[in-house]
Structures are given as C-alpha cells and as structure tokens.
Design a protein around this motif. Structure first.
Motif, PDB file in Angstrom:
ATOM      1  N   PHE A 211      53.691  62.893 -35.186  1.00  0.00           N
ATOM      2  CA  PHE A 211      53.499  61.503 -35.042  1.00  0.00           C
ATOM      3  C   PHE A 211      54.944  60.788 -35.397  1.00  0.00           C
ATOM      4  O   PHE A 211      55.462  60.033 -34.611  1.00  0.00           O
ATOM      5  CB  PHE A 211      52.656  60.870 -36.166  1.00  0.00           C
ATOM      6  N   GLU A 212      55.720  61.320 -36.317  1.00  0.00           N
ATOM      7  CA  GLU A 212      57.086  60.860 -36.413  1.00  0.00           C
ATOM      8  C   GLU A 212      58.057  61.082 -35.313  1.00  0.00           C
ATOM      9  O   GLU A 212      59.034  60.346 -35.039  1.00  0.00           O
ATOM     10  CB  GLU A 212      57.716  61.367 -38.007  1.00  0.00           C
ATOM     11  N   GLU A 213      57.837  62.490 -34.929  1.00  0.00           N
ATOM     12  CA  GLU A 213      58.632  62.647 -33.536  1.00  0.00           C
ATOM     13  C   GLU A 213      58.289  61.660 -32.299  1.00  0.00           C
ATOM     14  O   GLU A 213      59.179  61.104 -31.731  1.00  0.00           O
ATOM     15  CB  GLU A 213      58.083  64.020 -33.167  1.00  0.00           C
ATOM     16  N   SER A 214      56.933  61.329 -32.053  1.00  0.00           N
ATOM     17  CA  SER A 214      56.625  60.239 -31.254  1.00  0.00           C
ATOM     18  C   SER A 214      57.358  58.817 -31.541  1.00  0.00           C
ATOM     19  O   SER A 214      57.749  58.169 -30.657  1.00  0.00           O
ATOM     20  CB  SER A 214      55.171  60.277 -31.159  1.00  0.00           C
ATOM     21  N   LEU A 215      57.154  58.607 -32.951  1.00  0.00           N
ATOM     22  CA  LEU A 215      57.808  57.187 -33.163  1.00  0.00           C
ATOM     23  C   LEU A 215      59.367  57.213 -32.987  1.00  0.00           C
ATOM     24  O   LEU A 215      59.894  56.049 -32.397  1.00  0.00           O
ATOM     25  CB  LEU A 215      57.578  56.968 -34.700  1.00  0.00           C
ATOM     26  N   GLY A 216      60.106  58.089 -33.268  1.00  0.00           N
ATOM     27  CA  GLY A 216      61.435  58.512 -32.846  1.00  0.00           C
ATOM     28  C   GLY A 216      61.705  58.204 -31.336  1.00  0.00           C
ATOM     29  O   GLY A 216      62.738  57.513 -31.134  1.00  0.00           O
ATOM     30  N   LYS A 217      61.013  58.801 -30.717  1.00  0.00           N
ATOM     31  CA  LYS A 217      61.035  58.881 -29.177  1.00  0.00           C
ATOM     32  C   LYS A 217      60.810  57.374 -28.566  1.00  0.00           C
ATOM     33  O   LYS A 217      61.447  57.053 -27.588  1.00  0.00           O
ATOM     34  CB  LYS A 217      60.373  59.954 -28.519  1.00  0.00           C
ATOM     35  N   LEU A 218      59.824  56.975 -29.031  1.00  0.00           N
ATOM     36  CA  LEU A 218      59.591  55.532 -28.713  1.00  0.00           C
ATOM     37  C   LEU A 218      60.451  54.372 -29.222  1.00  0.00           C
ATOM     38  O   LEU A 218      60.537  53.306 -28.664  1.00  0.00           O
ATOM     39  CB  LEU A 218      57.908  55.063 -29.178  1.00  0.00           C
TER      40      LEU A 218
END
Length: 279
Positions: free
Chosen positions: A91-98
């Motif tokens: 989830f944190e990886e997705s937030l970072g990419k977004l």
C-alpha cells in the motif's frame, strides 16, 4: 462534470458514478490520458498496482492540480502481496507512486482462493482504513461465496465489489449478493472491451437516440445504479464516455439490453485464475 451522479457507499463516502479506467493503458501514455480525462470532467480515476501506471496517474493529478478532495482515486492490491506482512508495504508503495498521502478506495484485486490469504489481507485493509490511508476499502472479482467468507469475519464490510460487467456478461448473482451485503457494484470492462458495441440491439438503440453504442451501454449501467469506469486513450472517446446525460433509455430499451446476458466471461474465472505471482 456536475451532472455525474454520486453514489453514497455504505460508510458514507461518495464515489462519482462515472470514472476513468486505466487497465492496459501503457505507462508511457497514462499521464496524458488521465490529464485528458480530468480536463473532460472526470473526477474518479481507477488504477492498480499490477497495471504499472500508478506513477502516470499521480503525475497527471499533479499536472492538472485540482484540489485533492475533488478527485476520487482507486488503486488495488496485487495478489502476491496479500500476505499479512506484505499488505502495508504494498500500500505504501502505491501511495509513493501516486504521490498521495491517502487514496479514496483500496481494493483486493482478486480473491485468488488458492493462496488462501484474502481474509488476512482484508484485516490489513481494515487497519489501513482505520489509520486514514484509504477512505473506503473493498474488493474486486469476488463471487458470492468469497463475499460470504469475507463478510463473516470482517469488522468492516467492503464498500465496493468491482467486477467484470457488461451487456453480454452481467453476473446477476454476484450483483445481487454484493448489494444484499451493502456493497456498491462497480463495472470494469463496462462495454465488453468494445465487443458489445456491435450488438444489434445496442446499435439500434444508439441510432434511435443519435448517440454512440458506448454511450448507450454506459447509460444502461447508470440507470441500474452501477458505477462504471470506461477506458480510452482517444480524446474524443474520453469526452463521449462521460457525455451520458442528454438522453435516457426507456424501460423497454433497458430490458432489451439486459436480455443480452450470457455466461461468456472475457476475464479469468475468480475461482480458477489464482495468479499466485505478483500480479
């Protein structure tokens, strides 16, 4: 844009009924496609970790620079990251990419029953929701028996079930089970990846209203309370796919499209497509 209805989810969060899908939108063109969608009036963008284009979505959000509260953003957890010790990091990886500090909706992408991990993944999504990382949480591709298993042990009822849904494949039992449990139904591939556009019933109704076959199908979804996320990279089609409010289907036309249902999936069966790798 102001004409797009809002659907109130079971936790009070509102989701625009028409969104912009990014499945199979190449990462190289995602930013421009999403910018075009936002400029056309879309305020709901759907992506997923496995699509490989979250960074492009985030870049478009920054480029258009709308107030964060005006855009509803969905992303999804990859199957191979359903393990209890993997979800938060994914989830944190997705937030970072977004480039965001929260999303509006976070979904388990597939039940992947062979993994046996979707219930423990759900517990992690509940934690993410409690901590404010996702305003709403839900599932995708869950059949009635998956929903029963999940809801039985859940502290938070899923808000959405995003499923393959178009005139030639409507999943009435899954729609009914979702709504009975209080989940909103969201249609991906809402025009059947363009396959349903050539159905005679659809083209005939399109001629009657002087609109495109895609507009007819999307209007059919809206009149049944379904959330839709059509995808296109063609600017004219992006605009047309949200221009759905100058006409209305009558009861006979709705019924005629509903009668097109079949059992022919375009995507894997959720009990068989286990996708046990990071997909």
């Amino acid at each position: 844009m102001s004409q797009v209805p809002m659907i109130t989810l079971n936790n009070g969060v509102q989701i625009p009924q028409v969104g912009f899908g990014t499945f199979k939108v190449d990462a190289a063109v995602t930013q421009q496609a999403v910018e075009n969608a936002l400029e056309a009036g879309y305020r709901h963008i759907d992506t997923a970790a496995v699509y490989g284009n979250e960074e492009g979505v985030g870049a478009a959000l920054r480029a258009v620079n709308l107030p964060r509260d005006e855009v509803f953003v969905t992303t999804k957890l990859r199957n191979g990251e359903q393990g209890r010790d993997l979800v938060q990091r994914a989830f944190e990886e997705s937030l970072g990419k977004l480039g965001l500090d929260r999303v509006d909706l976070y979904l388990i992408h597939w039940p992947a029953p062979a993994l046996g991990t979707y219930t423990e993944a759900w517990a992690e999504l509940e934690s993410i929701h409690r901590q404010g990382g996702a305003r709403a949480i839900g599932v995708s591709n869950f059949l009635p028996h998956h929903l029963e298993t999940l809801v039985e042990g859940a502290e938070v009822t899923p808000a959405v079930n995003q499923i393959e849904l178009h005139p030639s494949f409507q999943q009435p039992a899954t729609q009914a089970a979702s709504r009975e449990h209080g989940l909103a139904v969201e249609a991906y591939a809402p025009i059947g990846q363009a396959k349903d556009l050539d159905l005679e019933t659809v083209t005939g109704i399109a001629r009657e209203h002087d609109v495109t076959p895609a507009q007819v199908i999307l209007r059919w979804h809206l009149q049944q309370g379904t959330v839709v996320i059509p995808k296109s990279v063609t600017p004219e089609r992006i605009v047309a796919n949200i221009d759905l409010f100058g006409f209305e289907l009558d009861e006979e036309q709705v019924a005629a499209i509903t009668a097109l249902d079949s059992e022919e999936r375009m995507f894997p069966h959720p009990d068989e497509g286990n996708f046990t790798m990071l997909d």
